[in-house]
Motif scaffolding. Sequence first.
Motif, short mmCIF file in Angstrom:
data_model
loop_
_atom_site.label_atom_id
_atom_site.label_comp_id
_atom_site.label_asym_id
_atom_site.label_seq_id
_atom_site.Cartn_x
_atom_site.Cartn_y
_atom_site.Cartn_z
N GLN A 1 0.83 -1.01 -0.15
CA GLN A 1 0.02 -0.19 -0.01
C GLN A 1 0.97 1.38 -0.04
O GLN A 1 0.52 2.28 -0.90
CB GLN A 1 -0.89 -0.06 1.11
CG GLN A 1 -1.79 1.08 1.46
CD GLN A 1 -2.99 0.94 0.43
OE1 GLN A 1 -3.46 -0.10 0.16
NE2 GLN A 1 -3.42 2.22 -0.30
N LEU B 1 -5.84 -6.30 -6.87
CA LEU B 1 -5.77 -4.87 -6.85
C LEU B 1 -7.14 -4.44 -7.45
O LEU B 1 -7.31 -4.67 -8.78
CB LEU B 1 -4.59 -4.33 -7.40
CG LEU B 1 -4.32 -2.98 -7.03
CD1 LEU B 1 -4.35 -2.34 -5.71
CD2 LEU B 1 -3.12 -2.36 -7.72
N LEU C 1 -7.06 -4.03 -1.94
CA LEU C 1 -5.78 -4.53 -2.01
C LEU C 1 -6.01 -6.03 -1.27
O LEU C 1 -6.26 -5.83 -0.17
CB LEU C 1 -4.65 -3.77 -1.53
CG LEU C 1 -3.19 -4.32 -1.44
CD1 LEU C 1 -2.82 -4.82 -3.05
CD2 LEU C 1 -2.35 -3.51 -0.96
N TYR D 1 -8.62 -0.49 -8.53
CA TYR D 1 -8.05 0.80 -8.49
C TYR D 1 -8.84 1.60 -9.63
O TYR D 1 -9.31 1.17 -10.52
CB TYR D 1 -6.42 0.97 -8.56
CG TYR D 1 -5.98 0.13 -9.74
CD1 TYR D 1 -5.60 1.09 -10.80
CD2 TYR D 1 -5.56 -1.17 -9.95
CE1 TYR D 1 -5.06 0.44 -12.05
CE2 TYR D 1 -4.95 -1.63 -11.23
CZ TYR D 1 -4.77 -1.01 -12.10
OH TYR D 1 -4.30 -1.76 -13.32
N LEU E 1 2.57 1.80 -3.46
CA LEU E 1 1.65 2.05 -4.43
C LEU E 1 1.43 3.82 -4.42
O LEU E 1 1.19 4.29 -5.10
CB LEU E 1 0.41 1.25 -4.46
CG LEU E 1 0.42 -0.24 -5.02
CD1 LEU E 1 -0.80 -0.81 -4.52
CD2 LEU E 1 0.52 0.10 -6.58
N VAL F 1 -6.05 3.55 -5.01
CA VAL F 1 -6.28 2.05 -4.53
C VAL F 1 -7.77 1.89 -4.10
O VAL F 1 -7.96 2.84 -3.11
CB VAL F 1 -4.93 1.57 -3.92
CG1 VAL F 1 -5.50 0.17 -3.43
CG2 VAL F 1 -3.97 1.61 -4.48
#
Length: 121
Positions: free
Chosen positions: A71, A100, A87, A102, A74, A84
């Motif tokens: 996290q 994931l 996850l 997003y 990203l 996001v």
Amino acid sequence: MTEIAFPFRIDRRGRTADVDYDAHVRDMVEQLLFTSPGERVMLPEFGCGLLDLVFAPNSPELAATLQLSVQAALQRWLGDVIEVETLEIISAEHVLRVGLAYVVLPTGARRTDVFEAGVAG
């Protein structure tokens, strides 16, 4: 808008293969997930260390560590490109799976992708 495909390859026309922007963003996420910090000479902090933790014993603590590590990476490296939504990281049967969901911010496209890597047993 088109971008260079990852991994780099030549298409059937003999030109550099390209992909649309949303697929390019997916490629960037994959590169980030499976690059270990220190692997890139000119950008040693890049990556998230996901594969480094695969060999640690499975535990709730490991799951939490992986979740936070991915996290954070990203957000740091792709926070201006994606948002996001969910996850999920699963390590089972010598395969590491990252689920994931997003949003690609520049295009507004919602994506749900699964990234997999085999690990040594």
